[in-house]
Design a protein around this motif. Structure first.
Motif, short mmCIF file in Angstrom:
data_model
loop_
_atom_site.label_atom_id
_atom_site.label_comp_id
_atom_site.label_asym_id
_atom_site.label_seq_id
_atom_site.Cartn_x
_atom_site.Cartn_y
_atom_site.Cartn_z
N THR A 124 0.83 -1.20 0.00
CA THR A 124 0.00 0.00 0.00
C THR A 124 0.86 1.25 0.00
O THR A 124 1.99 1.24 0.52
N ILE A 125 0.31 2.30 -0.58
CA ILE A 125 0.96 3.60 -0.66
C ILE A 125 0.08 4.62 0.03
O ILE A 125 -1.13 4.68 -0.23
N ASN A 126 0.66 5.40 0.92
CA ASN A 126 -0.03 6.59 1.40
C ASN A 126 0.63 7.77 0.72
O ASN A 126 1.76 8.14 1.03
N GLY A 127 -0.09 8.35 -0.23
CA GLY A 127 0.51 9.38 -1.06
C GLY A 127 0.44 10.76 -0.44
O GLY A 127 -0.16 10.99 0.60
N HIS A 128 1.07 11.71 -1.14
CA HIS A 128 0.97 13.12 -0.75
C HIS A 128 -0.41 13.63 -1.16
O HIS A 128 -1.13 14.20 -0.36
N LEU A 129 -0.77 13.47 -2.43
CA LEU A 129 -2.13 13.59 -2.97
C LEU A 129 -3.00 14.65 -2.27
O LEU A 129 -3.77 14.36 -1.38
N THR A 130 -2.87 15.88 -2.76
CA THR A 130 -3.44 17.04 -2.06
C THR A 130 -4.79 17.52 -2.58
O THR A 130 -5.33 18.49 -2.07
N ALA A 131 -5.31 16.92 -3.64
CA ALA A 131 -6.56 17.36 -4.29
C ALA A 131 -6.33 18.58 -5.15
O ALA A 131 -7.19 19.45 -5.27
N THR A 132 -5.16 18.61 -5.78
CA THR A 132 -4.86 19.65 -6.77
C THR A 132 -4.63 18.98 -8.12
O THR A 132 -4.72 17.76 -8.25
N ALA A 133 -4.27 19.78 -9.10
CA ALA A 133 -4.06 19.27 -10.46
C ALA A 133 -2.85 18.35 -10.55
O ALA A 133 -2.65 17.69 -11.58
N VAL A 137 -3.73 2.48 -2.80
CA VAL A 137 -3.26 3.85 -2.57
C VAL A 137 -4.36 4.64 -1.89
O VAL A 137 -5.55 4.55 -2.25
N ASN A 138 -3.98 5.39 -0.86
CA ASN A 138 -4.97 6.24 -0.20
C ASN A 138 -4.35 7.58 0.20
O ASN A 138 -3.13 7.74 0.23
#
Length: 426
Positions: A304-313, A336-337
């Motif tokens: 599993t990956i916990n990403g940075h994933l900020t809700a931007t482009a 991934v979450n």
């Protein structure tokens, strides 16, 4: 090279305070995003935020009434609560009368005591400098959080604060990890904190990177990996992990949540597409790949990956970078979450709060859900099978997890956590 395990954790998050409450919240997909009347009154475009609910009664469990008199530094408050909780969760005694030269802290922060700093400016401008109080410096210096923790715990090893924008928390864990792995400390309290409020968040609102489309539906506002994502929701809080040399933990029969297998920190140099606010994709991929090598695992081992994933482009680009760095895509991609769907972007506190969530998954055997991404972005679906982006709680044995953060200034950090499998050689 010493093996490093995690024997304690603490967390102060927008959706829960305390480890058990936080574990329950992330399993159930509970959002901590709320409408913020102060942001609305000040004319912010984004009028929602994630802010931990720390009242006076809770604060008095960690600070004396005298310490809290004229105290106005939320970031330090969050960090001390998380840090002391992690220390006590590890079964370690509070030792205010002795110096523990085997233990230290690297506890990161982006800013410190911004409200106290503002209060001080007004007093100085009014000719009242002598009325600032004796703790104005301790509350506003960037290393205030590590200084408070060092004093409360009698830490005699390295006591410092790192600061690398959104990468701060993940970086602090890796810096503490290296200190133990090299034999320079037995225990390190690693973590980070972020202050809250308009004086922290205004710059991001001015940059137009925060969402303004969900002021009437706060819990729907943070939408990582979603096609309808319109920017991140500002958040705040703190996370802490007590890292310990494996031999020390075993000798005192400590509870072990997991192990740090390895990691990497690098920078893209603001070249090749990287800038003050955008990542250099080549550096991101190198950071991930080098972390895998340092951990002594194969990319195929990551569950599993916990990403940075900020809700931007940039979410789609991040998923692409993960895919290329690991050589995995489609149904072969790890789960991934993004915790930011529940708590927003906690800035300098993000990496440590998200790391606590990642380690909880390893320890308890589950993958927490993503919320607000029913409409997955087509760019992401073209790389990752939808089944790998869970939207419901999944009970699953997770053995290895990757956590990464990518911060302003084109700085990156990736840590590889492993489930605890005992002291046998890996």
């Amino acid at each position: 090279m010493k093996r490093v395990v995690i024997t304690g954790m603490g967390v102060v998050a927008p959706n829960a305070i305390g480890l058990d409450a936080f574990a329950d919240a992330i399993k159930r997909g509970v959002s901590g995003i709320r409408f913020d009347p102060q942001l609305a009154d000040l004319g912010f475009s984004c009028q929602i935020a994630g802010k931990p609910d720390v009242g006076e009664a809770l604060a008095l469990q960690y600070f004396s009434e005298l310490e809290l008199r004229n105290f106005n530094a939320n970031g330090i408050l969050y960090g001390v609560i998380a840090g002391l909780d992690a220390w006590q969760d590890a079964g370690l005694p509070l030792t205010p009368d002795t110096v523990d030269y085997d233990s230290g802290t690297i506890f990161g922060s982006g800013t410190s005591g911004i409200d106290k700093f503002r209060e001080s400016i007004y007093k100085i401008d009014d000719g009242q400098a002598r009325r600032l109080g004796s703790t104005a410096v301790a509350q506003t210096m960037n290393s205030g959080v590590s200084a408070y923790l060092g004093g409360k715990l009698g830490l005699g090893n390295q006591v410092t604060t790192n600061s690398s924008a959104c990468t701060t928390g993940t970086e602090s864990i890796l810096m503490a990890f290296e200190r133990i792995r090299s034999g320079k400390a037995k225990r390190m309290l690693a973590g980070s904190t972020s202050d809250s409020g308009p004086y922290i968040w205004a710059g991001f609102d001015a940059m137009k990177v925060c969402t303004f489309k969900h002021n009437d539906q706060p819990e729907k506002g943070s939408r990582p990996m979603s096609e309808s994502a319109s920017g991140f929701v500002p958040g705040s809080g703190a996370g802490a992990l007590l890292l310990e040399e494996m031999e020390s933990a075993l000798a005192r029969d400590a509870k072990i949540y997991g192990e740090i297998l390895g990691g990497n920190i690098n920078s893209g140099g603001q070249r090749a597409g990287g800038s003050m606010t955008a990542p250099n994709p080549d550096a991101v991929k190198k950071c991930i790949a080098d972390a895998v090598v340092d951990a002594g695992i194969s990319p195929a081992d990551i569950d599993t990956i916990n990403g940075h994933l900020t809700a931007t482009a940039k979410d789609g680009l991040e998923i692409q970078n993960w895919s290329e760095a690991l050589g995995r895509r489609g149904a072969d991609f790890p789960y991934v979450n993004s915790l930011k769907s529940m708590v927003g972007h906690c800035l300098s506190g993000a990496g440590s709060i998200e790391s606590v969530a990642t380690v909880l998954q390893l320890h308890h055997g589950f993958v927490f859900p993503n919320i607000n991404c029913e409409d997955l972005h087509p760019e992401i679906v073209s790389i990752v099978d939808k089944s790998r982006i869970p939207m419901y709680f999944i009970e699953n044995t997770v053995k290895i997890a990757a956590k990464a953060s990518f911060g302003f200034g084109d700085v990156n950090a990736c840590v590889i956590f492993g489930a605890w499998n005992g002291a046998a050689p890996r």
